[in-house]
Design a protein around this motif. Structure first.
Motif, PDB file in Angstrom:
ATOM      1  N   ARG A   1       0.662  -1.242  -0.015  1.00  8.41           N
ATOM      2  CA  ARG A   1      -0.093   0.055  -0.026  1.00  8.41           C
ATOM      3  C   ARG A   1       0.922   1.485   0.015  1.00  8.41           C
ATOM      4  NH1 ARG A   1      -5.376   0.315   2.517  1.00  8.41           N
ATOM      5  NH2 ARG A   1      -4.550   1.885   3.924  1.00  8.41           N
ATOM      6  N   TRP A   2       0.199   2.377  -0.279  1.00  4.74           N
ATOM      7  CA  TRP A   2       0.985   3.644  -0.469  1.00  4.74           C
ATOM      8  C   TRP A   2       1.015   3.942   1.310  1.00  4.74           C
ATOM      9  CZ3 TRP A   2       1.556   7.799  -4.083  1.00  4.74           C
ATOM     10  CH2 TRP A   2       1.442   7.396  -5.403  1.00  4.74           C
ATOM     11  N   THR A   3       1.960   4.827   1.568  1.00  4.01           N
ATOM     12  CA  THR A   3       2.090   5.283   2.847  1.00  4.01           C
ATOM     13  C   THR A   3       1.896   7.119   3.114  1.00  4.01           C
ATOM     14  OG1 THR A   3       3.382   3.474   3.454  1.00  4.01           O
ATOM     15  CG2 THR A   3       3.517   5.412   5.057  1.00  4.01           C
TER      16      THR A   3
ATOM     17  N   ILE B   1       4.514   8.255  -0.086  1.00  2.00           N
ATOM     18  CA  ILE B   1       5.301   7.088  -0.605  1.00  2.00           C
ATOM     19  C   ILE B   1       4.544   6.061  -1.297  1.00  2.00           C
ATOM     20  CG2 ILE B   1       7.137   5.595   0.166  1.00  2.00           C
ATOM     21  CD1 ILE B   1       7.542   7.350   2.970  1.00  2.00           C
ATOM     22  N   ARG B   2       5.125   5.682  -2.259  1.00  2.00           N
ATOM     23  CA  ARG B   2       4.446   4.887  -3.340  1.00  2.00           C
ATOM     24  C   ARG B   2       4.706   3.332  -2.632  1.00  2.00           C
ATOM     25  NH1 ARG B   2       2.781   6.054  -8.408  1.00  2.00           N
ATOM     26  NH2 ARG B   2       3.301   7.909  -9.183  1.00  2.00           N
ATOM     27  N   PRO B   3       3.933   2.299  -2.956  1.00  2.00           N
ATOM     28  CA  PRO B   3       4.284   1.035  -2.543  1.00  2.00           C
ATOM     29  C   PRO B   3       5.546   0.639  -2.747  1.00  2.00           C
ATOM     30  CG  PRO B   3       1.954   1.062  -3.786  1.00  2.00           C
ATOM     31  CD  PRO B   3       2.652   2.239  -3.863  1.00  2.00           C
ATOM     32  N   ASP B   4       6.357   1.013  -3.554  1.00  2.00           N
ATOM     33  CA  ASP B   4       7.725   0.612  -4.259  1.00  2.00           C
ATOM     34  C   ASP B   4       8.641   1.169  -3.331  1.00  2.00           C
ATOM     35  OD1 ASP B   4       7.725   3.068  -5.372  1.00  2.00           O
ATOM     36  OD2 ASP B   4       8.206   2.458  -7.333  1.00  2.00           O
ATOM     37  N   GLY B   5       8.181   2.172  -2.578  1.00  4.36           N
ATOM     38  CA  GLY B   5       9.177   2.867  -1.589  1.00  4.36           C
ATOM     39  C   GLY B   5       9.727   4.101  -2.202  1.00  4.36           C
ATOM     40  N   THR B   6       9.256   4.652  -3.293  1.00 10.09           N
ATOM     41  CA  THR B   6       9.580   5.983  -3.870  1.00 10.09           C
ATOM     42  C   THR B   6       8.766   7.060  -3.483  1.00 10.09           C
ATOM     43  OG1 THR B   6       8.429   5.445  -5.917  1.00 10.09           O
ATOM     44  CG2 THR B   6      10.816   4.676  -5.971  1.00 10.09           C
ATOM     45  N   LEU B   7       9.390   8.072  -3.314  1.00 11.10           N
ATOM     46  CA  LEU B   7       8.787   9.314  -3.001  1.00 11.10           C
ATOM     47  C   LEU B   7       7.912   9.980  -4.116  1.00 11.10           C
ATOM     48  CD1 LEU B   7       8.257  11.322  -0.566  1.00 11.10           C
ATOM     49  CD2 LEU B   7      10.177  12.728  -1.456  1.00 11.10           C
TER      50      LEU B   7
ATOM     51  N   ASP C   1      -8.273  14.406  -1.340  1.00  9.15           N
ATOM     52  CA  ASP C   1      -8.704  14.323  -2.700  1.00  9.15           C
ATOM     53  C   ASP C   1      -7.727  14.047  -3.860  1.00  9.15           C
ATOM     54  OD1 ASP C   1     -10.954  14.596  -4.463  1.00  9.15           O
ATOM     55  OD2 ASP C   1      -9.589  16.514  -5.411  1.00  9.15           O
ATOM     56  N   GLY C   2      -6.470  14.829  -3.735  1.00 11.38           N
ATOM     57  CA  GLY C   2      -5.522  14.621  -4.715  1.00 11.38           C
ATOM     58  C   GLY C   2      -4.643  13.350  -4.669  1.00 11.38           C
ATOM     59  N   MET C   3      -4.586  12.490  -3.296  1.00  9.38           N
ATOM     60  CA  MET C   3      -3.965  11.577  -3.141  1.00  9.38           C
ATOM     61  C   MET C   3      -4.967  10.330  -3.924  1.00  9.38           C
ATOM     62  SD  MET C   3      -0.929  11.635  -2.557  1.00  9.38           S
ATOM     63  CE  MET C   3      -0.793  10.097  -2.770  1.00  9.38           C
TER      64      MET C   3
END
Length: 173
Positions: free
Chosen positions: A35-37, A131-137, A157-159
């Protein structure tokens, strides 16, 4: 001599960092997951603006956790974090003990207390990181003071839009 903070690079991996979690265990950011964080950094127990912001965030928590994991952290001690949860009843994962090196690695502004009545140690000014699920910002919002923070309704809303449409990282140039 103070170590300087660097500007976080969107699209790049976030350094894997561990924060102690109130109630036991720890939370790691930057590691791949499903998941996203959303990482929210607040100034600490001494900041009334932080309390108002986090109380509003807590009221929206179910909307946030429906789309991503939420982690909130400060440089506070475990006792200070416990006192805030006891007073405000926050339901999000609350971490404590953020080090100055961790603050600087995220590109946060770091402040010295104005007096011992405020707090006794350095602390991070506010920051919000998606932070995306792959760990990138994917997204970063950093402030040098307590009065400037992202609007939570607009950010949510944006997320939602970014996640549902797998939007690319912006602001890379």
């Amino acid at each position: 001599m103070h170590t300087t903070s660097h500007k976080p690079r969107v699209g790049a991996p976030v350094d894997q960092t561990s924060f102690p979690l109130l109630g036991g265990g720890s939370v790691i950011i930057g590691a791949p997951k499903d998941r996203w964080t959303l990482l929210v950094v607040y100034r600490g127990k001494h900041c009334p603006r932080c309390k108002r912001y986090l109380n509003k965030f807590n009221a929206m928590l179910a909307d946030w956790t429906a789309i991503m994991d939420v982690i909130v952290v400060s440089a506070d001690t475990e006792a200070e974090a416990k006192a805030d949860v006891a007073e405000f009843g926050w339901g999000f994962d609350l971490c404590y003990g953020m080090t100055e090196a961790q603050m600087r690695a995220l590109g946060l502004y770091v402040s010295d207390p104005l007096s011992e009545a405020e707090t006794t140690d350095r602390f991070a000014e506010p920051g919000t990181f998606a932070i995306r699920p792959d760990g990138t910002l994917m997204l970063v919002d950093i402030s040098n003071g307590p009065a400037s923070r992202p609007d939570l309704d607009e950010l949510l809303d944006g997320m939602r839009f970014n996640i549902e449409n797998d939007r690319p990282v912006r602001g890379t140039a």
